[in-house]
Enzyme design. Structure first.
Site, short mmCIF file in Angstrom:
data_model
loop_
_atom_site.label_atom_id
_atom_site.label_comp_id
_atom_site.label_asym_id
_atom_site.label_seq_id
_atom_site.Cartn_x
_atom_site.Cartn_y
_atom_site.Cartn_z
N ASN A 75 0.81 -1.22 0.00
CA ASN A 75 0.00 0.00 0.00
C ASN A 75 0.84 1.28 0.00
O ASN A 75 0.29 2.37 0.05
CB ASN A 75 -0.97 0.00 1.18
CG ASN A 75 -0.28 -0.03 2.52
OD1 ASN A 75 0.86 -0.46 2.63
ND2 ASN A 75 -0.97 0.40 3.56
N CYS A 76 2.15 1.15 -0.07
CA CYS A 76 3.03 2.32 -0.13
C CYS A 76 2.98 2.92 -1.54
O CYS A 76 3.21 2.23 -2.53
CB CYS A 76 4.47 1.89 0.21
SG CYS A 76 5.70 3.18 -0.03
N ASP A 77 2.68 4.21 -1.64
CA ASP A 77 2.57 4.87 -2.94
C ASP A 77 3.87 4.81 -3.74
O ASP A 77 3.84 4.64 -4.96
CB ASP A 77 2.14 6.33 -2.77
CG ASP A 77 0.69 6.47 -2.34
OD1 ASP A 77 -0.09 5.51 -2.55
OD2 ASP A 77 0.34 7.53 -1.79
N LYS B 110 4.22 1.39 -5.19
CA LYS B 110 3.29 1.26 -6.32
C LYS B 110 3.86 1.91 -7.57
O LYS B 110 3.83 1.33 -8.65
CB LYS B 110 1.93 1.90 -5.98
CG LYS B 110 1.13 1.14 -4.97
CD LYS B 110 -0.15 1.90 -4.65
CE LYS B 110 -0.93 1.29 -3.51
NZ LYS B 110 -2.13 2.05 -3.16
#
Length: 114
Positions: free
Chosen positions: A10-12, A15
């Protein structure tokens, strides 16, 4: 051999890195710190490659939530390694292990060997 991306899903920044790698035809393997933990042998390699000061994310929420005494106790590679093993989210993300053996931190495609 493909690069390995280490981080949390879930780390931008993780991603962005995974999308960039896929868009450039690199089939990266993903290692999820939350599900698979921090691999001790690789952590030693990362510390040797980039240094504990770069690898330890002192700007993130995980670091800020640590007790001030714990933060103050981190003053070398061994103490940083202990924190990173106990709190995977204190590692700057993503860590990318390239087939060449190079290790990079964060989303920095201009510095990537690909």
């Amino acid at each position: 051999m493909d690069p390995i991306v280490y981080g949390i899903p879930n780390c931008d920044t993780v991603k962005k890195a995974r999308i960039w790698l896929a868009d450039h035809g690199l089939n990266a393997t993903f290692h999820d710190f939350k599900k698979q933990g921090v691999p001790a042998a690789e952590l030693d390699i990362w510390l040797a490659a980039v240094g504990w000061e770069a690898l330890l994310n002192r700007k993130g929420t995980t670091w800020r939530k640590l007790d001030a005494a714990v933060q103050a106790s981190v003053n070398d590679s061994a103490s940083a390694k202990k924190i990173m093993q106990e709190h995977a989210s204190s590692i700057k993300r993503p860590v990318i292990a390239w087939p060449s053996g190079q290790v990079t931190l964060g989303f920095t495609p201009g510095q990537w060997p690909a």
